[in-house]
Scaffold this active site. Structure first.
Site, mmCIF file in Angstrom:
data_model
loop_
_atom_site.group_PDB
_atom_site.id
_atom_site.type_symbol
_atom_site.label_atom_id
_atom_site.label_comp_id
_atom_site.label_asym_id
_atom_site.label_seq_id
_atom_site.Cartn_x
_atom_site.Cartn_y
_atom_site.Cartn_z
ATOM 1 N N SER A 142 0.749 -1.238 -0.036
ATOM 2 C CA SER A 142 -0.063 0.052 -0.051
ATOM 3 C C SER A 142 1.022 1.213 -0.044
ATOM 4 C CB SER A 142 -0.965 -0.047 1.215
ATOM 5 O OG SER A 142 -1.660 1.160 1.341
ATOM 6 N N TYR A 155 -1.678 0.101 10.770
ATOM 7 C CA TYR A 155 -1.581 -0.421 9.140
ATOM 8 C C TYR A 155 -0.250 0.155 8.731
ATOM 9 C CZ TYR A 155 -3.197 -1.199 4.667
ATOM 10 O OH TYR A 155 -3.554 -1.670 3.238
#
Length: 239
Positions: A142, A155
């Site tokens: 990501s 995250y």
């Protein structure tokens, strides 16, 4: 890499990005093993993907946080297809909250899924790829793996770690004929993190956009290794 008849595992592949990648591989003639945590979703995905072409499709229930389940997944695919050429580590979860509001259990679950799970899959897959003379590992990361944001510490930690892991692994196995790349998408219109696909979010990337990148990577000449790829929406809302 010539894809016809190759064998692949895609984790977290019953919906969203993983499902789009599995579909794209099947269309290329790749035999695909799908996996997810829920058996009914795996069965449905296998049935639907099997109708798309002549490639063989199988599936296995697997929580990538469980090393024994990962070993069983890899063994199942190798037994079904006779070997393993491609591993796409897509399974992932998100947790978005301030650090003091994040439980140790939530932090552990994200790291174990997004980072430990990738390690488990790679560790089990690499020996099989070496026996085939090479392969390709693609990790779905990501842009949060290089851009930190408040309420995303958990995250961020998992994806920053995944990027570093991917870079080091790439250097370890490149001379064994195994390529390693990681893809860093921006906003994708899926159910990830409790989001909802919608027409209002059509400016976001679609799962098919990430699948196209995966197929493009696999088609690169053997001499070429795009090891890190960023992809983001071309026209996000103006701030």
């Amino acid at each position: 890499m010539g894809l016809q008849g190759k064998s692949a595992i895609v984790t977290g592949s019953t919906k969203g990005i993983g499902r789009a990648i599995a579909e794209a591989l099947v269309r290329e003639g790749v035999n695909v093993c799908v996996s997810a945590r829920h058996g009914d979703e795996v069965e449905r995905a296998v049935a639907e993907l099997s109708e798309m072409g002549e490639a063989r499709v199988t599936g296995a229930v697997c929580d990538v946080r469980d090393y024994e389940e990962v070993k069983a997944l890899i063994a199942h695919a190798v037994e079904e297809f006779g070997g393993l050429d491609i591993l796409v580590n897509n399974a992932g979860i998100g947790h978005f909250a301030r650090v003091e509001e994040t439980s140790p259990e939530d932090f552990r679950a994200v790291l174990e899924t997004n980072l430990f799970g990738v390690f488990y899959c790679c560790r089990e897959a690499i020996p099989h790829m070496k026996r085939r003379g090479g392969g390709y590992i693609i990790n779905i990361s990501s842009l949060a793996g290089k851009n930190a944001h408040p309420q995303m510490a958990t995250y961020n930690a998992s994806k920053f770690g995944l990027n570093g892991f991917s870079e080091a692994l790439m250097q370890e196995v490149r001379h064994d004929g195994i390529k390693v790349s990681y893809i860093m998408p921006g906003s994708v219109n899926t159910y990830f993190g409790g989001d909802q696909p919608s027409a209002e979010k059509s400016w976001q990337l679609q799962p098919e956009d990430i699948a196209r990148v995966v197929i493009d990577l696999l088609h690169h000449d053997e001499r070429s290794l795009p090891s890190a790829i960023e992809i983001r929406p071309s026209r996000p809302p103006k701030k």
